[in-house]
Structures are given as C-alpha cells and as structure tokens.
Design a protein around this motif. Structure first.
Motif, PDB file in Angstrom:
ATOM      1  N   ILE A  76       0.809  -1.091  -0.052  1.00  0.00           N
ATOM      2  CA  ILE A  76      -0.011  -0.094  -0.104  1.00  0.00           C
ATOM      3  C   ILE A  76       0.877   1.250   0.079  1.00  0.00           C
ATOM      4  N   GLU A  83       3.589   1.324  -2.016  1.00  0.00           N
ATOM      5  CA  GLU A  83       3.629   1.656  -3.614  1.00  0.00           C
ATOM      6  C   GLU A  83       2.452   2.238  -3.992  1.00  0.00           C
ATOM      7  N   ALA A  84       1.210   1.853  -3.471  1.00  0.00           N
ATOM      8  CA  ALA A  84       0.134   2.604  -4.147  1.00  0.00           C
ATOM      9  C   ALA A  84      -0.002   4.055  -3.764  1.00  0.00           C
ATOM     10  N   ALA A  85       0.459   4.088  -2.643  1.00  0.00           N
ATOM     11  CA  ALA A  85       0.355   5.671  -2.354  1.00  0.00           C
ATOM     12  C   ALA A  85       1.362   6.458  -3.316  1.00  0.00           C
ATOM     13  N   VAL A  86       2.726   5.945  -3.653  1.00  0.00           N
ATOM     14  CA  VAL A  86       3.608   6.444  -4.232  1.00  0.00           C
ATOM     15  C   VAL A  86       3.030   6.930  -5.763  1.00  0.00           C
ATOM     16  N   SER A  87       2.418   5.607  -6.248  1.00  0.00           N
ATOM     17  CA  SER A  87       1.851   5.802  -7.551  1.00  0.00           C
ATOM     18  C   SER A  87       0.808   6.538  -7.702  1.00  0.00           C
ATOM     19  N   LEU A  88       0.275   7.029  -6.599  1.00  0.00           N
ATOM     20  CA  LEU A  88      -0.860   7.929  -6.912  1.00  0.00           C
ATOM     21  C   LEU A  88      -0.469   9.399  -6.420  1.00  0.00           C
ATOM     22  N   ALA A 114       2.007  10.410  -4.102  1.00  0.00           N
ATOM     23  CA  ALA A 114       2.633  10.946  -2.660  1.00  0.00           C
ATOM     24  C   ALA A 114       4.182  10.765  -2.742  1.00  0.00           C
TER      25      ALA A 114
END
Ligand SMILES: Nc1ncnc2c1ncn2[C@@H]1O[C@H](COP(=O)(O)OP(=O)(O)O)[C@@H](O)[C@H]1O
Ligand SMILES: [Mg+2]
Lengths: 262, 352
Positions: free
Chosen positions: A160, A162-167, A169
């Motif tokens: 999660i 990585e999910a945040a960074v891909s969005l 952040a």
C-alpha cells in the motif's frame, strides 16, 4: 483424562494464589488503621492513602518519574519507530545483529546495565543526574517500542506504500499518511508498555539517582528502610491500579488491531 | 505513433539478470497484455514501466520524453495491484480521493470526480465503507477507480483478477475492457491466464524467461505462433522436428525420417518445427481410412482417455508420439489398435 484436567485446574489455581496472593494481602493491609502492616487488618481506614500525599518525597518523585517516562518515551519513539520500520521494510547486511542490539536491554540483567550506565554516563562522562536518568530510561524503553511497533508492522502490507507513491505521494508523505495511521494502535500500546517499564524501574534508576534526585520506586525503597507503616501498601495499590488500567488499554489496542487487519 | 518505448533495458536482482536488452513499444490507446508463465518477468517489466524499478541501462521513453529517471510519484501512471493494496484506514471515498488530494485538487472538484469514477466502477453507494467490509470484486473495483480518478497517462494492471473466483473473473475482465475503451486509456495488463489476455487485449506479448517471443494481436498469435514456446504455451501440444523443407507448388514439403508431409504455407514462416493442436488431428481405424486422408501416418493407440465430450488418445508413430482429441469417433478406439493419423496440411504451423 478427567483426573488430568482436575490436576491441571488445581495447579493453575495454586499458581494464581502464588502470584496474586501477595497482591491481595498488600491490598488488605493498606486499609489497616494501625501503624504496622497487619494481615488480616483489624480495622478499616483510608488514612494511609491520605498519607501518600503528605509524604513530600512521593509527590515530587512521582513527578520526576512521570517526566522521565514521558521524555524517554518521546526519544524512544523517535528512534524506535524508524528503527522498527527499517527492520521490517528492508533487507540489509547486519540486520540480525542490529535487531539483537535493539532488544538486548531486555535480556541483559538490569543491574548490569545500571552499573554500566553509572560507570559511563555518571562517572566517566560526568553527565548531570537528570541526563543520565533520561538516557538510561530511554535505553530500557526502546526495545519495547521496537518490539511492539514491529509486531504491528509485521501485519502491515507494504504494497500500500507503493500504491500511495504511484498515486503521487512522496516517500515521506506516504509514511505519515499511510504507514503511521495503520500502526497507530501498535505505537500507543508500545508507549503504554514502555511507560510502565520506565515508571516501575528500580534496577537502572537505583544506580542513576543521586543527591536530591530520585524516582518514585527508589523513594519507596528508601521509605520502607525507615518506616514500617502501611503507606507503601496503599501506594502499591494505587500503582497496581494504574498498571492494570494501562494493561487493559494495551490489550484493547493490540486486540483491536486484529480486527482492523484485512 | 507509440506512446512509450522501452529501449534495451536491463534489470537484475542481485547478480541474476531478469530482463536483458529488453524492448517493448506500445501505441496510444491500446490494451497490451504481457502473458507468460510464472517467473518469466512480467511483474518486473510492469514495475519498471511504473518506475518502482530502475533499469541499469537503456531508456524509457514516454511521449518522446526520457522518463528513465522520473520518479514514480511524478509519472502520473495508475497501478492496480494483484492484492488490491487499498488503504485499510480509509473509506472507499478517501481511498479514491487520495491521488487527487496529492494533486491539490479543490474539494468540490474532488467530490465530483470521485463520485463520477465510482459510478463508472459500479460502486455507487459504497463511499463510506471501509475496505474490510467489501468483497474481493468490490475491492478490485475500488483499486481500479482509485487508479482511474487521477486520469493517468498509462494504466498498469498486475494480475488484477487472480484473487477472484472464476465467475467474477469473467465479469471483471469485461468491465476492465469496457472502462478502458470508454476512457481510451493506454493499458498494460499482466496475467498468466491465456483466455483472460486474449479476450480483452488489442495485442498480446508472450513472454518467456525475460524475452518477448511474440507481440501480435490475439488472433494472429492463436493462428500463427512464431516460436515453439509460444505454440506450446497456447495449446499446440504436438511438435515435429523436420529435417528439411522445400517449396512446392501446393505448399511446403517438409521431411522427417524419410516421410514427407505437405504444409500449407502461412505467412512467411521459416521454421523447421511443425506444431499441431490435438483438436486438429484425425484418427481412423487402419482398415476404415478413407482415400482422401491428408498427410497420412500409420500408428498405434497407446493410451485412450475419456474426457467427457471427446476421447484423448496417445498415438505412437514412426515420426513421434501425438496427442489427439477426437470428438467424432462414435465407437472409441481401443488401446493397441492400429490407426491412420491424419495431419491436415492447413493445421500445421511451422515455428522456430
Ligand atoms: N525482489 C526480488 N529479488 C530477487 N529475485 C526476484 C525478485 N523479484 C522477482 N525476482 C525473480 O525475478 C524473476 C521474474 O519475476 P517476476 O517479474 O515477478 O515474474 P512474473 O511476474 O512473470 O511471475 C523470477 O525468477 C523471480 O524469482
Ligand atoms: Mg507476477
């Protein structure tokens, strides 16, 4: 089969009596009106509870203990959370060694630690008493923070992040917006456990306290050397209740984290 | 015009190279699948495109710009993870709004866009739920909505359906395709499920050990695999290693151990390996074979297996063993029976 269960029941009961018996006896004696510890008590009063507040040393060292726990906790968190994060998130050389160093204060006998701290912080570096106490308490709190936060992070799904960074952040932003909120209960539980560890500590503090500076447990030790009245029993009951409350919250927090996990 | 190009990139874990001098180019608006067995480097490729991994050499060009060193959070790509990777402490609304908040979009506009994308993902009414209270399919739709709402320049899926049960998988892949086409977002989709890839993709890249063996539209791959690996992967179970081939008027005459088979020319294949699907072979009892059998080879049934709709036979011949699915046989053939195997010339594909 059946006999075995009964045997086990009796054994468990005995263990409880052995462990809790003294606590029960202390609780009873604290209500004694007389000036000596007596069990069973022959009268009932709350005088000795009042006396806690009249012995000036108690209130003062209570404050010292609280400040020490809070300040030590803060530093232990600042070191412990990043350390726990790194230990769980990354694989690196010397990880096992580092882990060992961080938890060693739990394994090394307190009296050895205390003496070592005395030799270095006080005798060698000539640190002021408060500074020595502060460092000593931080060191004994750190492993508890690291262990409890680590167990929270063990349940944390790092994808999660990585999910945040891909969005969009940043790495730091991700830590505060996504990692911290998910290990919050672990952090609070760690703080509570560490607080108790520091607040009840005797073996380190006894080496680090000095003229005019003491912690509550050390002050209590000094008191029983001079007086035999039930004040200490009363104070022990108060401390027991505080400890029990803390542990209750820890249980709730760590227990609840099981439900928030996917 | 291609939207992005991976140019001679190389990725290694520790010392082991996973991708070596890897190339891939994808056109605007296309949905391209990476298909291959587990461990062949699909996820690695996808993570490289996303920016989670850095290439040791080579380049990643996006709209002609060098993106090789652009960090993940500046790429504006949507990534949908295999395990959904939803934020467990946030509601569906906040999960989807996350990307917009990072972009400092105004509050009113966030609400607008989140609700619109939740509508597209058939998640209306789920705004206040937490991920723990969603089914697998709903979680996956939230993950897709969260990636879509930032209006990504590229959408990346890593086996998004592998945690769902079979029925849901079919529904979800139809939805993914619908959304992708509706919004026209260029998409790279990783899976190891052939049917899934073929059904939703404009193009499929078949990967093997870090190499793309073939990149074509699904029908071409299905009919004309280029390599033995691709053929094997998409169900050509029978292979004949020919010794030589030469051009004839009615096709290619390919020879193996003195026996010559006729192969109808496909495209301009140059291979020496003949690949045939079990479904395309025919079997006749030796004494009842018609005169018109193409490429007749005599053989013997070794094993016959009942598959429900058809029988599957293992047939031993002088040019090797064949697996045959025969649904026409009224009376099944017995083990040990002498047979004639027909290899229709149109059904042999010559691969490398
Ligand atoms: N973090 C890693 N460290 C070492 N090897 C890895 C790592 N991630 C993947 N690999 C290896 O790289 C190869 C390709 O992996 P991956 O791209 O995940 O394959 P796929 O997604 O096609 O199943 C595999 O052999 C895998 O074992
Ligand atoms: Mg993978």
């Amino acid at each position: 089969m059946r006999e075995k269960h009964i045997g086990l029941g009796i054994f468990t009961f005995l263990v409880f009596v052995f462990l809790l018996g003294p606590l029960v006896i202390i609780s009873f004696t604290s209500f004694e009106q007389g000036t000596v510890l007596r069990f069973p008590p022959e009268s009932f009063s709350l005088d000795w509870y009042k006396n806690i507040f009249e012995v000036s040393g108690f209130l003062e060292t209570f404050k010292v203990s609280i400040y020490l726990s809070l300040a030590g906790n803060l530093l232990a968190l600042l070191i412990g959370i990043p350390a726990a994060y790194a230990l769980n998130r990354f694989d690196f050389k010397g990880k096992a060694l580092l882990e060992g160093i961080f938890v060693s204060p739990i394994i090394i006998p307190g009296i050895v630690l205390g003496f070592t701290f005395l030799r270095f912080f006080i005798t060698y570096y000539q640190l002021p008493i408060y500074a020595g106490l502060f460092i000593g308490h931080t060191v004994i709190m750190l492993p508890f923070i690291i262990r409890v936060v680590s167990s929270s992070l063990a349940n944390f799904d790092f994808s999660i992040e990585e999910a945040a960074v891909s969005l969009g952040a940043s790495r730091i932003g991700t830590f505060f917006k996504v990692v911290l909120p998910n290990i919050k209960s672990g952090i609070i539980a760690g703080v509570l456990i560490a607080f108790l560890e520091s607040f009840n500590n005797v073996d380190i503090s006894v080496f680090m306290t000095g003229p005019g500076v003491s912690t509550l447990p050390i002050e209590m030790l000094t008191y029983v050397q001079n007086y035999f009245d039930p004040t200490i029993a009363a104070l022990s009951v108060v401390l027991m209740i505080i400890t029990a409350l803390f542990m209750f919250f820890v249980e709730r927090l760590l227990g609840l984290s099981y439900f928030t996990k996917r | 015009m291609s939207l992005f190009t991976l140019q001679d990139v190389t990725v290694a874990y520790q010392k082991q190279a996973i991708l070596q001098d890897f190339n891939l180019s994808i056109g605007e608006g296309e949905l391209v699948s990476l298909l291959g067995p587990s461990g062949c480097g699909k996820t690695t490729t996808l993570r490289l495109i996303a920016g989670f991994l850095q290439s040791k050499q080579g380049k990643f060009l996006f709209r002609e710009k060098d993106y090789t060193k652009v960090p993940v959070n500046k790429r504006n790509f949507g990534f949908v993870f295999q395990n959904y990777a939803l934020f467990p402490h946030m509601t569906v609304f906040d999960n989807v709004a996350f990307g917009l908040r990072q972009r400092k979009v105004s509050k009113a506009s966030i609400k607008d866009r989140v609700l619109r994308v939740l509508d597209i993902a058939s998640l209306k009414g789920f705004e206040e739920r937490f991920p723990a209270a969603l089914s697998g399919g709903q979680k996956q739709r939230v993950a897709i909505a969260r990636a879509l709402v930032i209006e990504p320049d590229l959408l990346l899926f890593d086996e998004p359906l592998s945690n769902l049960d079979a029925n849901l998988r079919v529904n979800m892949r139809v939805e993914i395709r619908r959304i992708q086409q509706e919004l026209g977002i260029t998409t790279v989709y990783v899976s190891h499920d052939q049917e899934e890839c073929f059904s939703i993709s404009d193009k499929v890249a078949i990967m093997n050990k870090g190499i793309i063996e073939q990149l074509s539209d699904p029908a071409t791959i299905y009919r004309q695999p280029k390599t033995k690996f691709v053929a094997d992967f998409i169900g050509f179970k029978n292979f004949i290693q020919f010794d030589s081939r030469r051009q004839e008027t009615d096709g290619i005459a390919a020879t193996v151990q003195g026996i010559t088979l006729t192969v109808q020319q496909q495209d301009n294949d140059t291979g020496l390996v003949g690949a045939i699907r079990p479904d395309d072979l025919r079997l006749y009892p030796l004494d009842a074979a018609p005169m018109t059998v193409e490429n007749a080879v005599q053989g013997k049934v070794l094993i016959s297996t009942y598959l429900g709709r058809s029988y599957q036979y293992e047939v031993k011949t002088s040019i090797g063993q064949f697996t045959v699915n025969d649904d026409a046989a009224a009376a099944p053939l017995a083990n040990g029976q002498e047979v004639v195997l027909e290899i229709p010339k149109k059904q042999i594909v010559l691969v490398d």
